[in-house]
Scaffold this motif. Sequence first.
Motif, PDB file in Angstrom:
ATOM      1  N   VAL A 132       0.842  -1.187   0.000  1.00 12.00           N
ATOM      2  CA  VAL A 132       0.000   0.000   0.000  1.00 12.00           C
ATOM      3  C   VAL A 132       0.884   1.245   0.000  1.00 12.00           C
ATOM      4  CG1 VAL A 132      -1.712   1.327   1.296  1.00 12.00           C
ATOM      5  CG2 VAL A 132      -1.903  -1.144   1.160  1.00 12.00           C
ATOM      6  N   LYS A 133       0.523   2.202  -0.858  1.00 15.25           N
ATOM      7  CA  LYS A 133       1.258   3.462  -0.935  1.00 15.25           C
ATOM      8  C   LYS A 133       0.346   4.621  -0.564  1.00 15.25           C
ATOM      9  CE  LYS A 133       4.244   1.884  -4.727  1.00 15.25           C
ATOM     10  NZ  LYS A 133       4.711   2.164  -6.110  1.00 15.25           N
ATOM     11  N   THR A 134       0.960   5.754  -0.237  1.00 18.33           N
ATOM     12  CA  THR A 134       0.195   6.959   0.054  1.00 18.33           C
ATOM     13  C   THR A 134      -0.677   7.325  -1.145  1.00 18.33           C
ATOM     14  OG1 THR A 134       1.911   7.792   1.528  1.00 18.33           O
ATOM     15  CG2 THR A 134       0.355   9.409   0.668  1.00 18.33           C
ATOM     16  N   GLY A 135      -1.963   7.557  -0.890  1.00 20.47           N
ATOM     17  CA  GLY A 135      -2.895   7.889  -1.968  1.00 20.47           C
ATOM     18  C   GLY A 135      -3.770   6.732  -2.393  1.00 20.47           C
ATOM     19  N   MET A 158      -4.914  12.180  -5.009  1.00 16.78           N
ATOM     20  CA  MET A 158      -4.390  13.508  -4.685  1.00 16.78           C
ATOM     21  C   MET A 158      -3.330  13.927  -5.702  1.00 16.78           C
ATOM     22  SD  MET A 158      -4.026  13.144  -0.542  1.00 16.78           S
ATOM     23  CE  MET A 158      -3.340  11.493  -0.603  1.00 16.78           C
ATOM     24  N   ASP A 159      -3.277  15.213  -6.004  1.00 17.97           N
ATOM     25  CA  ASP A 159      -2.237  15.750  -6.877  1.00 17.97           C
ATOM     26  C   ASP A 159      -1.120  16.319  -6.016  1.00 17.97           C
ATOM     27  OD1 ASP A 159      -3.538  15.161  -9.276  1.00 17.97           O
ATOM     28  OD2 ASP A 159      -4.760  16.972  -9.137  1.00 17.97           O
ATOM     29  N   PHE A 160       0.107  15.869  -6.270  1.00 20.68           N
ATOM     30  CA  PHE A 160       1.246  16.324  -5.483  1.00 20.68           C
ATOM     31  C   PHE A 160       2.166  17.180  -6.351  1.00 20.68           C
ATOM     32  CE2 PHE A 160      -0.096  12.267  -3.643  1.00 20.68           C
ATOM     33  CZ  PHE A 160      -0.298  12.635  -2.321  1.00 20.68           C
ATOM     34  N   PRO A 161       2.690  18.272  -5.810  1.00 19.65           N
ATOM     35  CA  PRO A 161       3.586  19.126  -6.598  1.00 19.65           C
ATOM     36  C   PRO A 161       4.912  18.451  -6.891  1.00 19.65           C
ATOM     37  CG  PRO A 161       3.522  19.849  -4.296  1.00 19.65           C
ATOM     38  CD  PRO A 161       2.485  18.770  -4.437  1.00 19.65           C
ATOM     39  N   GLU A 162       5.562  18.906  -7.953  1.00 23.91           N
ATOM     40  CA  GLU A 162       6.881  18.383  -8.303  1.00 23.91           C
ATOM     41  C   GLU A 162       7.923  18.898  -7.303  1.00 23.91           C
ATOM     42  OE1 GLU A 162       8.039  16.303 -10.905  1.00 23.91           O
ATOM     43  OE2 GLU A 162       5.908  15.834 -10.948  1.00 23.91           O
ATOM     44  N   PRO A 163       8.949  18.086  -6.972  1.00 19.48           N
ATOM     45  CA  PRO A 163       9.994  18.538  -6.051  1.00 19.48           C
ATOM     46  C   PRO A 163      10.732  19.767  -6.586  1.00 19.48           C
ATOM     47  CG  PRO A 163      10.116  16.166  -6.398  1.00 19.48           C
ATOM     48  CD  PRO A 163       9.142  16.692  -7.402  1.00 19.48           C
ATOM     49  N   ILE A 199      19.378   1.811  -0.917  1.00 17.93           N
ATOM     50  CA  ILE A 199      18.393   1.665  -1.993  1.00 17.93           C
ATOM     51  C   ILE A 199      17.045   1.216  -1.441  1.00 17.93           C
ATOM     52  CG2 ILE A 199      17.826   0.359  -4.079  1.00 17.93           C
ATOM     53  CD1 ILE A 199      20.864   0.247  -4.645  1.00 17.93           C
ATOM     54  N   LYS A 200      17.053   0.211  -0.562  1.00 18.45           N
ATOM     55  CA  LYS A 200      15.797  -0.279   0.026  1.00 18.45           C
ATOM     56  C   LYS A 200      15.116   0.802   0.854  1.00 18.45           C
ATOM     57  CE  LYS A 200      17.419  -5.086   0.248  1.00 18.45           C
ATOM     58  NZ  LYS A 200      17.849  -6.195   1.142  1.00 18.45           N
ATOM     59  N   ALA A 201      15.909   1.572   1.598  1.00 18.46           N
ATOM     60  CA  ALA A 201      15.346   2.623   2.445  1.00 18.46           C
ATOM     61  C   ALA A 201      14.728   3.741   1.610  1.00 18.46           C
ATOM     62  CB  ALA A 201      16.442   3.191   3.348  1.00 18.46           C
ATOM     63  N   LEU A 202      15.390   4.106   0.514  1.00 20.03           N
ATOM     64  CA  LEU A 202      14.866   5.172  -0.344  1.00 20.03           C
ATOM     65  C   LEU A 202      13.563   4.752  -1.019  1.00 20.03           C
ATOM     66  CD1 LEU A 202      18.163   6.498  -2.013  1.00 20.03           C
ATOM     67  CD2 LEU A 202      16.828   7.579  -0.200  1.00 20.03           C
ATOM     68  N   VAL A 203      13.481   3.484  -1.423  1.00 26.46           N
ATOM     69  CA  VAL A 203      12.234   2.974  -2.012  1.00 26.46           C
ATOM     70  C   VAL A 203      11.106   3.046  -0.991  1.00 26.46           C
ATOM     71  CG1 VAL A 203      11.079   0.907  -2.881  1.00 26.46           C
ATOM     72  CG2 VAL A 203      13.370   1.490  -3.701  1.00 26.46           C
ATOM     73  N   LYS A 204      11.396   2.672   0.248  1.00 25.43           N
ATOM     74  CA  LYS A 204      10.399   2.708   1.318  1.00 25.43           C
ATOM     75  C   LYS A 204       9.926   4.137   1.578  1.00 25.43           C
ATOM     76  CE  LYS A 204       8.131   0.981   4.905  1.00 25.43           C
ATOM     77  NZ  LYS A 204       6.926   0.143   4.715  1.00 25.43           N
ATOM     78  N   LEU A 205      10.859   5.077   1.653  1.00 28.05           N
ATOM     79  CA  LEU A 205      10.498   6.474   1.891  1.00 28.05           C
ATOM     80  C   LEU A 205       9.679   7.035   0.732  1.00 28.05           C
ATOM     81  CD1 LEU A 205      13.837   7.870   3.383  1.00 28.05           C
ATOM     82  CD2 LEU A 205      11.706   7.427   4.604  1.00 28.05           C
ATOM     83  N   ASP A 249       6.003   8.855   0.884  1.00 29.62           N
ATOM     84  CA  ASP A 249       5.945  10.291   0.609  1.00 29.62           C
ATOM     85  C   ASP A 249       5.997  10.550  -0.896  1.00 29.62           C
ATOM     86  OD1 ASP A 249       6.240  13.012   0.445  1.00 29.62           O
ATOM     87  OD2 ASP A 249       7.918  13.154   1.832  1.00 29.62           O
ATOM     88  N   PRO A 250       4.866  10.852  -1.535  1.00 27.13           N
ATOM     89  CA  PRO A 250       4.848  11.064  -2.990  1.00 27.13           C
ATOM     90  C   PRO A 250       5.603  12.316  -3.449  1.00 27.13           C
ATOM     91  CG  PRO A 250       2.630  10.631  -2.131  1.00 27.13           C
ATOM     92  CD  PRO A 250       3.512  10.890  -0.961  1.00 27.13           C
TER      93      PRO A 250
END
Length: 338
Positions: A25-28, A43-48, A66-72, A76-77
């Motif tokens: 499950v992901k945010t949204g 939800m629409d999220f702004p570009e970084p 790499i695993k941690a960045l995928v999780k984050l 957080d979209p």
Amino acid sequence: HSNKREDRDDMSAGEIVAAVGLKNVKTGDTICDEKNKILLESMDFPEPVVSVSLEPVSKVDQDSLIKALVKLGDEDPTFQVSTSSETGQTIISGMGELHLEILVERLLREFRVRANIGKPIVAYREALTSPVSDVEAKFIRQSGGRGQYGHVVINVKPNDPGKGYHFENKIVGGVIPREYIPSIDKGIQEALKNGVIAGYPIEDVRVELIFGSYHEVDSSEMAFKISGSMAIQDACKKAKPRLMEPIMKIEIIVPSEYLGDVMGDISARRGKIDGMEQRKKAQVVKANVPLNNMFGYVTDLRSITQGRAVFHMEFSHFQQVPSSVQDEIIERVHGKAS
């Protein structure tokens, strides 16, 4: 209370609950009963708008990073991860300096990953300011055997802010076969990812494909893709491109005795004061300031006000960079490239 846990068999609208064990499950995402499926509006999220480079301290940290960045990223979209094509470095992008600081701190605290962080990089954009018509490009290669031939003519103009990219096929009479049109569109879109000023993405563009020609033997999808890319690059150079910078909306709560110093500092950062209001014994200053001039502002604000002011910052919009600042950015980018 937040420090107590209570098991619930049901929940109702407006309640905030925590669910355990939702691996995919992901945010949204919408969570619902399998027998009564619903899908809530996404939800629409702004570009970084800010990026930093990230390098693991050791080989052991590489896989964990790499695993941690995928999780984050799943949580957080507004957080994105990419790899620099020039340096091979991992680049993380977010909505501000503080946002990225918190994410890096979480890497160490939650995932036990140690990493070295580079300096923040602003995510500029490029924009066209003038329409251009009848821009022609031919891609012809002949090296024995079957050659390559693609010929397109396009009109290009700025799109409304925030409307993104729009492609319209106005070819009539079959001067370019239908099967080659998607390749032209793809070539244009890929070229727009690297702008003509400093290599930043070009956004909010309308393209009309109005004419061209093909060769029965030598034409191919690749030839038309390249001709589309050549045409849009030429068109962008002629369309008076400008560099766009992210503007942040900030709200500062400051004691009255430090108001003058805070406002002077905002002006020095190329900021524009939008308004002020009194809140009890403090002043609330609202302003728009270029993101590039906001790095380190937490420390500077503490110094100016002896630690008595606080501020909130969020992305507002993109705005044209003044000519003098644009020249500095171009020089810096090309200097790095060389």
